[in-house]
Every structure is written in structure tokens, then in C-alpha cells.
Design a protein around this motif. Structure first.
Motif, PDB file in Angstrom:
ATOM      1  N   GLN A  14       0.791  -1.219   0.000  1.00  0.00           N
ATOM      2  CA  GLN A  14       0.000   0.000   0.000  1.00  0.00           C
ATOM      3  C   GLN A  14       0.833   1.284   0.000  1.00  0.00           C
ATOM      4  N   LEU A  15       2.064   1.210   0.419  1.00  0.00           N
ATOM      5  CA  LEU A  15       2.868   2.430   0.466  1.00  0.00           C
ATOM      6  C   LEU A  15       3.539   2.695  -0.878  1.00  0.00           C
ATOM      7  N   SER A  88       2.442   6.837   9.462  1.00  0.00           N
ATOM      8  CA  SER A  88       1.942   6.089  10.617  1.00  0.00           C
ATOM      9  C   SER A  88       1.981   4.581  10.372  1.00  0.00           C
ATOM     10  N   GLU A  89       1.981   4.161   9.099  1.00  0.00           N
ATOM     11  CA  GLU A  89       2.040   2.732   8.787  1.00  0.00           C
ATOM     12  C   GLU A  89       3.280   2.090   9.386  1.00  0.00           C
ATOM     13  N   ARG A  93       3.722  -1.135  11.750  1.00  0.00           N
ATOM     14  CA  ARG A  93       4.599  -2.274  11.454  1.00  0.00           C
ATOM     15  C   ARG A  93       5.631  -2.487  12.554  1.00  0.00           C
ATOM     16  N   TYR A  94       6.101  -1.386  13.124  1.00  0.00           N
ATOM     17  CA  TYR A  94       7.052  -1.509  14.227  1.00  0.00           C
ATOM     18  C   TYR A  94       6.374  -2.205  15.413  1.00  0.00           C
ATOM     19  N   ALA A  95       5.150  -1.782  15.733  1.00  0.00           N
ATOM     20  CA  ALA A  95       4.415  -2.413  16.827  1.00  0.00           C
ATOM     21  C   ALA A  95       4.194  -3.899  16.547  1.00  0.00           C
ATOM     22  N   GLN A  96       3.832  -4.227  15.309  1.00  0.00           N
ATOM     23  CA  GLN A  96       3.614  -5.627  14.947  1.00  0.00           C
ATOM     24  C   GLN A  96       4.898  -6.452  15.060  1.00  0.00           C
ATOM     25  N   LYS A 117      -1.694   8.948  15.949  1.00  0.00           N
ATOM     26  CA  LYS A 117      -1.323   9.573  14.683  1.00  0.00           C
ATOM     27  C   LYS A 117      -2.388   9.377  13.617  1.00  0.00           C
ATOM     28  N   LYS A 118      -3.027   8.191  13.598  1.00  0.00           N
ATOM     29  CA  LYS A 118      -4.024   7.912  12.569  1.00  0.00           C
ATOM     30  C   LYS A 118      -5.398   8.468  12.931  1.00  0.00           C
TER      31      LYS A 118
END
Length: 643
Positions: A14-15, A88-89, A93-96, A117-118
Motif C-alpha cells: 500500500q505504500l 503512521s504505517e 509495522r514496528y508495533a507488529q 497519529k491515525k
């Protein structure tokens, strides 16, 4: 997380990526050859290039192959050096990736940062806000699965199980004999083919039986199948390939769902013929991972087609017969998120699927959305040990036996993705909250007791500051219990509860009425002591004022309550006299309450009814005791509005 061959469907990222100075690495990355790309970006970093673009791409290269330790390492450096520049993506991803290495405390922090942020622009912001469901809630889910790693698993990817004629069809990269040198650049593994396994009598293991459906096998991916109820039609996922590999305008080879029909020879051998792609396929987006409803009337699948809420969503079409289908329908925001929903499996009772858009233990988690009057309920996480800090997906179950199969790339497996058998035990738990039935405010400090059908106490707990309570003891499914809630200055309430016939949490909200309020004959009344008046008078006596002050206190405490006042006499004395006397007393009572600071509009009426509404048969001329006459001499305070 499982953005490699096993996910199949997520072939569009998506990015929008900016190019780096390392053209060779970029070319590998753009082709989704992530293992080789990561090595090349490592060299760029060693040579001093720590630009935002390089850190993003090396993090993603590891992230898409579920190498979470390396992914979290580079995402950490990315968000530290470019906190205001990354989207914010990358917080998500960092959290995941942190969840993937079980660093839940730090993951929680970055989930909150992502949500902040989102805000409202991403459904995951709400799901990960930790306001309603927390990681601790998911970790406390009672274990309800026993898992066994299967004999058929290899060092590569084995996944996508589906029941077929008492056996198991699954996807694997372990046998590349058809194209021995072909490997998929995403993770340097062979392409996927279908195999048939024999399920053991205990349904806890599967042994290899034979290659499945050779007629539909190509040199590219075939995986994730479903069958019509009569098992004469197969639906399967394949690269966009019909003798020639097709790509979209961006050079991406998307996925499609194909069907084929079974013909059976005299010796019982099944051959799959008449391969067709389904009409809602497209060269410009992917569809895949089909699941067929038990009645054969609906086909559920995954896609990133236009109208998708997140990266990939769950869709459904009606099967109309003669290779005809309705237009795809998105399952909506209750099921789909701004993340990825995939691997649907539909039963008569529920929809099971994998998602990273709801709060979970890491990567993809398996969720259950129960069917309720034809609509899907809010999905619930099925908890550990079914879910882990890695990717868990491809859940299928026979709900009559509560046995089935699920896939995971957890570290304790044999290879990349493994298939596990499971048996699901039915485990229920009860929680809820205590609230004031008048104000709706939550009540802390209530004693809440769980009792069985024999009125024996099973467990006792106390409601917390937010009114919530939970019982720690696991309880039986499809069983009746009683919950009793006790709190000073409130009526005690006993509530009957029957748990569901499937595993989960039964939530029980319990409203308590203030002690001065009673529910009687369909009315809400304020219950105080007898209001006494001197003979033939309507003046408020001292002892009457004490009782009326309780009403004043209650109406002050609950500012939304409005009442009406009714005054009654016994049958002694003249009927008209009694009517006038009771009316004077009702209005005197109203005036006293208003004099104590209650707004006049909160008393809708004050009316005397004399002896017209006797509670017994003590009418004119009927001999009655003093106690019987006293029942009829009363003032009533009826609540007409509480909120």
C-alpha cells in the motif's frame, strides 16, 4: 506479517516507495525478492547509507518474510531517526514486529502512538487504541485448543488445509518435482502445489497420500482450495496464468480464483476438467482463498479490489448456478479493517478468518465472528495457544467434533509455515459490569457472586472502580447460572444466565435500583415510610417531613427523576370529603418537596383520589380491622421519568 508465498493474495503493497541509491537492491525489492534485497540493503547501510528510504525498505524486506527480530531492529532505527517523516504505517509495522518478538510492553506504546497519529482515518486506530480491549485481555483468554504438529510438514511452507472426502487437501512447496529449478523470489522457496493427506482416525495427524489434482497444476502457484457441498467442483487460487503469465500495468502478477469440475472414472479415479476463471477476477487486482458455505450458495474470498477498506478485505458472492455469480459484496467494517483480513472459512455458525487489523498477539491472529440472525457479530480473538506472536491463519473446523486444522509459522514448528491439528474444548467465562439503573453510572465495590443451579456459590468477586467484574473460574458451556449483586443502599439483584454452546465470554451487565426505588405492578415507585397526617388536616407533620426528606434527597441525587404524587384515604367518612382531603394532602406534600429545593416542573401532578382506589374490599359499610383500613391510607410517589 506473512507477506510471502503463503499469503498469496497480498501482492500489492500500500505504500509508495521512494527509490534509494542502491538500484540493484531496489530492483530486487520491486520484484519482491525480499531475501536478496535485504542482503543488498545491509551492504548499503554498512557503506554509510542510513537514509529513511533504505531503513524503510530493509525493515519491510524482513517484515514481509516474518523475520521480526531484524524487522524491529531496523524499524526502531527508522522511527528514532525520522520520527516526524515516516508515515503512521511504520508505527503500526514496528508495533507488529515488536509483538512478533514478544516485546508486548513496547509494542503497546507504539500501538498507542499509531492510534494517536491515525485517529479516525484508520479503523485500526480504534482497534489498537487499547480503550476497549487490551493485550492483557487477550492474554487472559482461557486456553481452549490442543495443537499437534502434523507429520506432513516440511522445512518449507505447508499451509491452506481443506477437508475433502474424509481427507485433507493442502498446499506445499516441499515437492518441486514438476519444475525442479523453479523458486519464488519472495522467499527463495519452490512454487506451491496441492497434495492430498490421509487424516488419522483420531484426527490429530495427517500422512501424505498422493499429489492432488495434477490436471490443474502449473509451474506457478496453486493453493487455497474450497469444494462445493457435493465435492464435484473445486475452487482454487492460482497466479494469473492461462498458458501465459499476465501482469498488471505496474508489473504485478495478481492472483485469481479458478474452478474445475470432477469427472470420476470407473476405477474411482477423479480427474479435474473444464478449468475456468471466475468472472469477478481481474488482471488489475487479486482475488483468492475461496470458502464455500455449507449450502453451496455463497462463496467467500479475499481481495484488494476497488472498494477494499484495507490492504485486503473479505468479500462474498452468491453462487447462482451455471457458472454465474452475483457482484462481489464487501463484508463491511465490522469484519474488515484498514489492515489485512484473509483466509476465510465459513460454517453454519461462524466466519473464521485471519487478521492483523484487530488487536492480537502478533502478526496474523485467527478471529471468530459468530453468525447472529444472518449478520456477523464483532470478531473475537481466539487467544493462545491457537494464536501466537507469529502468523496464525488458515483455520478450518468440523464444528460437530470441534476438531480441525490451523497454520502457523511459530518458531516451534518444523519449517516455515506448518499445519497443526487441533481439538477445541468448549470453555466459557463470565464478566460484566454493575451500574446504577437510574443514572447508568457504574457502581464499584458491589459484591458479585456466581451460583450454580443448586444455589451453591462457585465464586465471589467485587466490582472495580469502573464497575467491571469478572470470574476467574472457567465454567461450562450451555449451562444455567445465577449471578447475585449486593451493594449498600441498593436492592440486591439475582440474574439468571445461560452460557452459550460455544467457547467465549458471556458478558452480563447488571443494573441495581437504589434502595428507595421499587418496581411494582409495572411501575417505578419511591418507597418511604407512611406519611401521617393529623385527623382532618393536611399539614405536614415533623415525622412526615422526615420521610419526605428521603424523596428530596433521592431527587437531588438523581436530577433527571420526575414524579407524580397520589394521595389516598380509607372508606370511612363521606366520599366527597375524602376526595377533597386527599387532594389537599397531595398538594401539601408537593409544596413541601418544592420548598426543599426541588424544581416544580419535576413534579408532574399531585392529585388526591380519596377512596376511589382501594387496595382491598374495605369499601363503605364493610367491617374491616384498623390494619385493613390502614392499607388504603397511603401516599404514593410514582416515577414518571428517570433519564
Amino acid at each position: 506479517m506473512k507477506r510471502r508465498i503463503t499469503i498469496l493474495i497480498l501482492l500489492t503493497i500500500q505504500l509508495v516507495y521512494s527509490q534509494t541509491k542502491n538500484k540493484a537492491a531496489d530492483a530486487l525489492f520491486d520484484k519482491m525478492y525480499y531475501i536478496d534485497a535485504a542482503k543488498s540493503y545491509e551492504m548499503s547501510i554498512k557503506n554509510g547509507d542510513t537514509s529513511k528510504e533504505v531503513l524503510q525498505r530493509i525493515g519491510d524486506a524482513y517484515y514481509f518474510n516474518t523475520q521480526m527480530e531484524n524487522a524491529s531492529k531496523w524499524y526502531s532505527k527508522l522511527v528514532a531517526e525520522y520520527p516526524d517523516q515516516v508515515s503512521s504505517e511504520y508505527y503500526f509495522r514496528y508495533a507488529q514486529s515488536l509483538q512478533g518478538i514478544q516485546n508486548y510492553e513496547l509494542a503497546k506504546k507504539w500501538m498507542v502512538n499509531f492510534s494517536a497519529k491515525k485517529k479516525s482515518t484508520d479503523s485500526r486506530a480504534q482497534n489498537f487504541s487499547l480503550k476497549t480491549v487490551t493485550l492483557e485481555d487477550i492474554e487472559r483468554i482461557k486456553p481452549q485448543f490442543i495443537l499437534e504438529n502434523l507429520e506432513i510438514n516440511s522445512a518449507y511452507s505447508d499451509f491452506g488445509p481443506m477437508f475433502y472426502k474424509g481427507n485433507l487437501v493442502y498446499s506445499t512447496t516441499s515437492d518441486s518435482s514438476y519444475v525442479k529449478t523453479a523458486k519464488y523470489g519472495w522467499n527463495d522457496q519452490p512454487y506451491l502445489n496441492l497434495q492430498l493427506g490421509q487424516i488419522s482416525p483420531t484426527q490429530t495427524n495427517v500422512s501424505f497420500k498422493e499429489r492432488f489434482a495434477k490436471e490443474i497444476t502449473t509451474q506457478y502457484h496453486e493453493a487455497c482450495v474450497a469444494f462445493s457441498p457435493d465435492e464435484k467442483t473445486i475452487y482454487f487460487t492460482r497466479n494469473n496464468y492461462n498458458g501465459k503469465l499476465k501482469r498488471d500495468t505496474k508489473g504485478v502478477n495478481n492472483l485469481k480464483i479458478y474452478s474445475a469440475k470432477a469427472t470420476e472414472n470407473s476405477n474411482g479415479t477423479v480427474k479435474w476438467e473444464n478449468v475456468k476463471e471466475l468472472p469477478f477476477n481481474s488482471d488489475n487486482y487479486s482475488v483468492g482463498q475461496p470458502s464455500i458455505s455449507k449450502d453451496g450458495k455463497k462463496l467467500y474470498f479475499v481481495s484488494d479490489m476497488p472498494g477494499t477498506i484495507g490492504s485486503t478485505d473479505l468479500f462474498v458472492v452468491d453462487i447462482l448456478g451455471e457458472d454465474q455469480y452475483s457482484n462481489p459484496k464487501n463484508l463491511g467494517e465490522k469484519v474488515n479493517t484498514s489492515g489485512r483480513e484473509m483466509f476465510p472459512f465459513i460454517t453454519d455458525q461462524a466466519l473464521y478468518f485471519a487478521s492483523d487489523g484487530f488487536l492480537g498477539l502478533g502478526g496474523l491472529d485467527v478471529f471468530e465472528s459468530r453468525l447472529n440472525d444472518g449478520a456477523f457479530d464483532v470478531p473475537s480473538n481466539l487467544g493462545a495457544p491457537l494464536n501466537s506472536n507469529m502468523d496464525d491463519f488458515g483455520y478450518i473446523v468440523n464444528e460437530e467434533t470441534n476438531k480441525g486444522f490451523v497454520c502457523s509459522n511459530r518458531k516451534t514448528g518444523k519449517g516455515d509455515d506448518d499445519i497443526y491439528s487441533f481439538e477445541r474444548t468448549c470453555v466459557q467465562s463470565i464478566d460484566g459490569y454493575i451500574f446504577d439503573a437510574v443514572s447508568n453510572n457504574k457502581i464499584p465495590g458491589a459484591i458479585v457472586t456466581l451460583k450454580n443451579n443448586s444455589n451453591q456459590k462457585i465464586e465471589e468477586t467485587v466490582s472495580k472502580i469502573d464497575g467491571k467484574f469478572e470470574f476467574s473460574e472457567p465454567i461450562n458451556c450451555n449451562t444455567s447460572y445465577t449471578i447475585e449483586a449486593v451493594k449498600d443502599n441498593f436492592h440486591t439483584v439475582s440474574k439468571a444466565v445461560t452460557t452459550a454452546s460455544f467457547s467465549g465470554i458471556t458478558q452480563v451487565p447488571i443494573g441495581l435500583d437504589p434502595a428507595l426505588i421499587e418496581r411494582k405492578d409495572g411501575l417505578l415507585k419511591i418507597k418511604i415510610g407512611i406519611i401521617l397526617f393529623d385527623l382532618n388536616k393536611s399539614d405536614i407533620r415533623y415525622d412526615a417531613a422526615i420521610e419526605l426528606n428521603k424523596i428530596v434527597l433521592l431527587m437531588t441525587q438523581y436530577s433527571t427523576i420526575t414524579i407524580k404524587i397520589e394521595s389516598h384515604t380509607d372508606s370511612r367518612a363521606n366520599d366527597q370529603y375524602n376526595l377533597e382531603l386527599s387532594d389537599r394532602r397531595a398538594k401539601a406534600t408537593r409544596d413541601y418537596i418544592i420548598s426543599q429545593g426541588i424544581a416544580p416542573e419535576r413534579i408532574e401532578s399531585a392529585i388526591g383520589y380519596g377512596e376511589t382506589q382501594l387496595l382491598n374490599n374495605c369499601s363503605n359499610g364493610v367491617p374491616c380491622t384498623e390494619a385493613q383500613h390502614q392499607m388504603n391510607r397511603r401516599s404514593e410517589f410514582i416515577i414518571t421519568k428517570m433519564q
